[in-house]
Design a protein around this motif. Structure first.
Motif, PDB file in Angstrom:
ATOM      1  N   VAL A  30       0.866  -1.178   0.000  1.00 28.71           N
ATOM      2  CA  VAL A  30       0.000   0.000   0.000  1.00 28.71           C
ATOM      3  C   VAL A  30       0.906   1.232   0.000  1.00 28.71           C
ATOM      4  CG1 VAL A  30      -1.806   1.262   1.203  1.00 28.71           C
ATOM      5  CG2 VAL A  30      -1.774  -1.239   1.267  1.00 28.71           C
ATOM      6  N   SER A  31       0.897   1.972  -1.081  1.00 28.28           N
ATOM      7  CA  SER A  31       1.840   3.073  -1.243  1.00 28.28           C
ATOM      8  C   SER A  31       1.388   4.324  -0.499  1.00 28.28           C
ATOM      9  CB  SER A  31       1.993   3.410  -2.730  1.00 28.28           C
ATOM     10  OG  SER A  31       0.776   3.954  -3.236  1.00 28.28           O
ATOM     11  N   GLY A  32       2.335   5.254  -0.347  1.00 30.33           N
ATOM     12  CA  GLY A  32       1.999   6.539   0.234  1.00 30.33           C
ATOM     13  C   GLY A  32       0.966   7.267  -0.598  1.00 30.33           C
ATOM     14  N   GLU A  33       1.009   7.074  -1.915  1.00 29.28           N
ATOM     15  CA  GLU A  33       0.027   7.708  -2.800  1.00 29.28           C
ATOM     16  C   GLU A  33      -1.391   7.229  -2.491  1.00 29.28           C
ATOM     17  OE1 GLU A  33      -0.957   8.127  -7.597  1.00 29.28           O
ATOM     18  OE2 GLU A  33       0.778   6.977  -6.903  1.00 29.28           O
ATOM     19  N   VAL A  34      -1.529   5.903  -2.279  1.00 29.30           N
ATOM     20  CA  VAL A  34      -2.843   5.355  -1.931  1.00 29.30           C
ATOM     21  C   VAL A  34      -3.296   5.895  -0.583  1.00 29.30           C
ATOM     22  CG1 VAL A  34      -4.076   3.249  -1.307  1.00 29.30           C
ATOM     23  CG2 VAL A  34      -2.601   3.271  -3.321  1.00 29.30           C
ATOM     24  N   LEU A  35      -2.405   5.898   0.398  1.00 30.28           N
ATOM     25  CA  LEU A  35      -2.765   6.379   1.729  1.00 30.28           C
ATOM     26  C   LEU A  35      -3.185   7.843   1.701  1.00 30.28           C
ATOM     27  CD1 LEU A  35      -0.070   4.764   4.041  1.00 30.28           C
ATOM     28  CD2 LEU A  35      -2.478   4.169   3.877  1.00 30.28           C
ATOM     29  N   ASN A  36      -2.514   8.633   0.887  1.00 26.52           N
ATOM     30  CA  ASN A  36      -2.818  10.059   0.858  1.00 26.52           C
ATOM     31  C   ASN A  36      -4.201  10.340   0.287  1.00 26.52           C
ATOM     32  OD1 ASN A  36      -0.565  11.306   2.083  1.00 26.52           O
ATOM     33  ND2 ASN A  36       0.660  10.880   0.262  1.00 26.52           N
ATOM     34  N   GLN A  37      -4.779   9.365  -0.426  1.00 23.72           N
ATOM     35  CA  GLN A  37      -6.144   9.540  -0.902  1.00 23.72           C
ATOM     36  C   GLN A  37      -7.121   9.624   0.260  1.00 23.72           C
ATOM     37  OE1 GLN A  37      -7.422   7.189  -4.359  1.00 23.72           O
ATOM     38  NE2 GLN A  37      -5.321   6.476  -4.554  1.00 23.72           N
ATOM     39  N   TYR A  38      -6.757   9.016   1.389  1.00 22.67           N
ATOM     40  CA  TYR A  38      -7.619   9.064   2.553  1.00 22.67           C
ATOM     41  C   TYR A  38      -7.611  10.441   3.191  1.00 22.67           C
ATOM     42  CZ  TYR A  38      -8.467   4.074   2.494  1.00 22.67           C
ATOM     43  OH  TYR A  38      -8.877   2.827   2.135  1.00 22.67           O
ATOM     44  N   GLY A  39      -6.652  11.268   2.842  1.00 22.67           N
ATOM     45  CA  GLY A  39      -6.641  12.615   3.369  1.00 22.67           C
ATOM     46  C   GLY A  39      -7.787  13.455   2.836  1.00 22.67           C
ATOM     47  N   ILE A  51      -6.227   9.745   7.124  1.00 19.45           N
ATOM     48  CA  ILE A  51      -4.799   9.938   6.863  1.00 19.45           C
ATOM     49  C   ILE A  51      -4.574  11.382   6.460  1.00 19.45           C
ATOM     50  CG2 ILE A  51      -2.812   9.196   5.520  1.00 19.45           C
ATOM     51  CD1 ILE A  51      -3.927   6.981   7.250  1.00 19.45           C
ATOM     52  N   HIS A  52      -3.697  12.077   7.154  1.00 19.68           N
ATOM     53  CA  HIS A  52      -3.394  13.464   6.812  1.00 19.68           C
ATOM     54  C   HIS A  52      -2.206  13.549   5.851  1.00 19.68           C
ATOM     55  CE1 HIS A  52      -6.295  14.689   9.772  1.00 19.68           C
ATOM     56  NE2 HIS A  52      -5.669  14.001  10.712  1.00 19.68           N
ATOM     57  N   SER A  53      -1.236  12.669   6.044  1.00 23.45           N
ATOM     58  CA  SER A  53      -0.086  12.636   5.133  1.00 23.45           C
ATOM     59  C   SER A  53       0.656  11.326   5.329  1.00 23.45           C
ATOM     60  CB  SER A  53       0.864  13.817   5.386  1.00 23.45           C
ATOM     61  OG  SER A  53       1.438  13.722   6.679  1.00 23.45           O
TER      62      SER A  53
END
Length: 296
Positions: free
Chosen positions: A35-44, A90-92
């Motif tokens: 799970v990439s940082g790009e995917v996680l940042n979508q939750y922001g 997720i904020h960042s």
């Protein structure tokens, strides 16, 4: 290896389906390591209230997140337990973040009821969803995740729920062991105020959608209203009403962002009999109407 595209589809594909108002998994069990940082940042983009249970190991990088109404920094050697009903935003997330994620659908967890093992620790987990592991223990847990990942194609081919059940039981027991051995919260004063605050937070997470009145929680804990309010303010620096309101607004934002439910339906799900009053409540707290928030 399970690809990022699969992770994205599994986690985000239900974002705009009206029949799934809160995040859940489309399968009984899933294991991810990419799970990439790009995917996680979508939750922001929006807060989520999850129905699934997630067990997450971070071995590299960092992420800033709000979990169950509190801000957390997730870093290498951290283990995150998200019980069903948790809030998360997720904020960042750093581009180099490395996570291992094991997830189980709400129905699967309910059917096997393995989370009962952690019942006594639930208030501790709810209040401390992120826990730091020893650098010596992280590789051990990482190897367990790698074994699960290696066995995942076999699980998919066989479709044997007993395999997933065994993995869920193992992870639940591991969580219990981690929390029982970890002493990080020993530094938190075990005052009456803090104990009352913990019980209040647990009650709020379970009842906020039906009980909006501070007096209800005071009665629930067997306390006078003035004493209860003073304890919550002293322990958290926030008023009890602010905490209840934050839970309601977070859930409302999640539903507005991740479903196509009408404002009336969302208002009803949060215990508001009148959609107009809910709209006024939401605008007073956020500065925009539910419709305006949804458009953004």
């Amino acid at each position: 290896m399970i690809m990022d595209t699969f992770a994205t589809q599994s986690i985000l594909q239900y974002r705009m389906k009206a029949d799934i108002p809160k995040f859940d998994l489309p399968v009984d069990y899933i294991i991810l390591n990419d799970v990439s940082g790009e995917v996680l940042n979508q939750y922001g983009l929006f807060p989520c209230k999850i129905k699934a249970g997630l067990f997450i190991l971070c071995t590299r990088g960092t992420a800033e997140a709000t979990i169950n109404l509190s801000r957390h920094t997730v870093k290498a050697n951290d283990f995150v337990t998200l019980t069903p009903g948790s809030f998360i935003q997720i904020h960042s997330a750093s581009p180099d973040i490395k996570l291992y994620v094991a997830g189980f659908s709400s129905k699967f967890i309910s059917d096997f009821n393995s989370m009962k093992v952690a019942r006594n620790l639930y208030p501790v987990i709810l209040g401390n969803p992120v826990i730091s592991l020893s650098p010596d223990n992280t590789p051990i847990l990482e190897n367990i995740y790698k074994a699960f990942i290696g066995a995942y194609p076999l699980y998919q081919a066989m479709g044997n729920k007993e395999i997933a059940k065994a993995i869920l039981s193992l992870l639940t027991q591991a969580v219990c062991d981690i929390y029982q051995l970890h002493r990080s919260w020993d530094t938190i004063p075990t005052s009456k105020e803090n104990n009352i605050y913990k019980k209040f937070m647990l009650a709020v997470m379970q009842k906020y959608s039906s009980e909006h009145n501070v007096a209800y929680y005071a009665r629930h804990l067997g306390l006078s209203l003035p004493y209860f309010c003073n304890c919550i303010k002293k322990a958290s620096g926030r008023t009890a009403l602010d905490i209840i309101t934050t839970a309601l607004i977070t859930d409302a934002k999640a539903q507005l962002s991740t479903t196509q439910l009408s404002v009336k339906e969302i208002a009803h799900s949060l215990g508001f009999e009148n959609a107009a009053y809910f709209t006024q409540f939401f605008k007073r707290l956020t500065g925009s109407t539910p419709q305006e928030y949804r458009k953004h």
